[in-house]
Design an enzyme around this catalytic site. Structure first.
Site, short mmCIF file in Angstrom:
data_model
loop_
_atom_site.label_atom_id
_atom_site.label_comp_id
_atom_site.label_asym_id
_atom_site.label_seq_id
_atom_site.Cartn_x
_atom_site.Cartn_y
_atom_site.Cartn_z
N THR A 1 0.84 -1.20 0.00
CA THR A 1 0.00 0.00 0.00
C THR A 1 0.87 1.24 0.00
O THR A 1 2.09 1.16 0.17
CB THR A 1 -0.95 -0.01 1.22
N HIS B 1 22.72 39.16 31.06
CA HIS B 1 21.64 40.13 30.87
C HIS B 1 22.01 41.15 29.81
O HIS B 1 21.58 42.31 29.87
CB HIS B 1 21.28 40.82 32.19
N SER C 1 24.61 47.35 2.17
CA SER C 1 23.45 48.22 1.99
C SER C 1 23.67 49.07 0.74
O SER C 1 24.79 49.55 0.50
CB SER C 1 23.26 49.14 3.20
N LYS D 1 28.16 49.76 5.69
CA LYS D 1 27.62 48.63 6.46
C LYS D 1 28.24 47.30 6.04
O LYS D 1 28.48 47.04 4.87
CB LYS D 1 26.10 48.56 6.32
N ARG D 2 28.43 46.47 7.05
CA ARG D 2 28.87 45.09 6.85
C ARG D 2 27.94 44.22 7.69
O ARG D 2 28.13 44.07 8.89
CB ARG D 2 30.32 44.92 7.29
N ASN D 3 26.94 43.68 7.07
CA ASN D 3 25.88 43.00 7.80
C ASN D 3 26.22 41.53 8.07
O ASN D 3 26.79 40.85 7.22
CB ASN D 3 24.57 43.05 7.01
#
Length: 447
Positions: free
Chosen positions: A106, A154, A277, A283-285
């Site tokens: 089946t 934290h 960007s 920017k260096r994402n």
């Protein structure tokens, strides 16, 4: 084509890998089903269920490239999951062999067994890549077993740790997932041959020998009882994978946070062609890290769906197992994509020890000073005195050294500043030693 992101030629590289595409694309699925049908016929001939001549004829279909569009058309016509393929196969067979293909079985026998084979292939790839990631982690942990950096709780700087200590926690965690993956194989690599309602009544007294022969030929374990509506093993596999990918996401999330310009302690390796960007050229994402976290979220959600399919009705419930047809491949695609990205992330991770040292400010010695003053004042009294002193320095913008001179002795202050890494290095060494013992005792390939 490309209706799902996994199949997208533009974005697919973020959601899958070439290996997972090769494993789960439609031609591979049909070929896997065909191999199961052929193996069943061969096992049936071995057990005297069908003539050897029929099994030989069916076996000659091995490697055949079946017309997927024709199978799809007939599947829509019959509204049956595998009848379209069976009709196509029967047309390629003559005489009794056409009656003996897919004999007494089946849909779920084929699809469940196929899923076991898919899990086996996925585990093999995960095992290979997780071990490589673990190896890279161990090397990095040893390299930086005494490299100081701020420990954080934290979200705020706390006492110093060694960067190698942080990496050792990643490696130790991933090692436990490797153990789970190996231990789960015995439960997951199980074939399915249950027939109509799981009793294999169609095959009479040959039923159990047939099931054993069928599973043996596929390199799977024969179950003690048909598992048509028992889906716990699929759920277990999904959750082991989800936990491991979530551990990779913990690593990625750390890189994401520590790559922030104001912290700058870690960074992804980027290509010269990478653009952060189109409006902010500076920017260096951390795009790889971001994507690993996204994929881990989706893998966890898919694992939850596979857990939900454990609640089934009677001896067969398509509401449960058909959901697996969608969710299990997607989970594997995304887990393999996240793993591949994590492997690249670890291999090219930039560690900026100068920033780690720079971010250790005067507050980094507070735990050490507490331990020294506790000998004179008692731990709790010393903690209260120092808590008030650090608060005054912060709130009144006073030089910390000036405030501490009023509460600590000259002998106690003479020990400052100090970067106390505690047992960081010893714990790195312990993780590396224990992991190496485990790796020496386990196979290089998943089995």
């Amino acid at each position: 084509m490309g209706a799902h992101l996994i199949d997208s030629r533009i974005f697919g590289h973020q959601w899958t890998t070439p290996e997972s595409r090769a494993l789960f694309d439609e031609p591979a699925r049909v070929a896997r089903w065909l191999e199961i049908v052929i193996t069943l016929a061969e096992a049936q001939a071995e057990c005297g269920v069908i003539p050897a001549e029929s099994a030989l004829a069916i076996g000659q279909l091995r490697g055949a490239v079946l017309p997927i569009e024709e199978i799809a058309r007939r599947t829509r016509e019959t509204s049956h999951s595998t009848l379209g393929m069976i009709q196509v196969l029967r047309e390629r067979l003559a005489g009794a062999a056409a009656e003996h293909v897919y004999y007494g079985t089946t849909v779920q026998d084929v699809t469940d067994t196929a899923q076991a084979l898919e899990i086996r292939a996925t585990c093999s790839l995960l095992w290979r890549d997780w071990r490589q990631i673990e190896s890279d982690m161990l090397a990095l942990a040893l390299q930086h077993r005494a490299t100081p950096m701020p420990g954080r709780t934290h979200g705020q700087p706390g006492a110093p740790i060694a960067f190698g200590f942080k990496v050792a926690t990643w490696a130790d965690e991933l090692g436990r997932h490797l153990q789970r993956l190996r231990q789960g194989g015995e439960r997951w690599m199980v074939g399915q041959l249950g027939g109509a309602v799981g009793t294999l009544a169609f095959f009479g007294e040959r039923a159990l020998p047939l099931r054993s022969a069928f599973c043996r030929r596929l390199g799977l374990r024969a179950p003690a009882v048909s598992w048509l509506s028992s889906r716990d093993c699929l759920a277990e596999f999904a959750h082991v994978v989800a936990m491991a990918v979530s551990s990779l996401a913990r690593l990625a999330n750390e890189v994401y946070a520590l790559q922030r310009r104001e912290i700058g302690e870690l960074a992804e390796k980027t290509r010269s062609s990478t653009v952060g960007s189109i409006t902010m050229p500076h920017k260096r994402n951390p795009e790889v890290s971001e994507q690993i976290v996204v994929l881990a979220r989706l893998v966890r959600s898919h694992a939850a769906v596979l857990t939900d399919t454990m609640v089934q009705e009677h001896e067969r419930d398509a509401r449960g197992w058909k959901a697996e047809w969608v969710v299990l491949p997607e989970l594997c695609h995304m887990a393999l994509a996240a793993t591949t990205m994590a492997r690249e992330l670890m291999a090219g991770l930039e560690v900026r020890t100068d920033a780690m040292r720079r971010n250790l400010d005067d507050n980094a010695s507070s735990e050490h000073l507490l331990s020294v003053m506790a000998l004179r004042l008692g731990k709790h009294r010393a903690q209260a005195v120092l808590n008030d002193a650090y608060r005054r320095a912060r709130d009144e913008q006073l030089p910390l050294e000036q405030v501490l001179q009023g509460v600590a002795s000259a002998q106690e202050l003479a020990e400052l500043p100090v970067i106390d890494l505690g047992a960081s290095a010893a714990m790195v060494d312990a993780v590396v030693a224990a992991t190496q013992r485990r790796r020496d005792a386990e196979p290089a390939e998943w089995a």
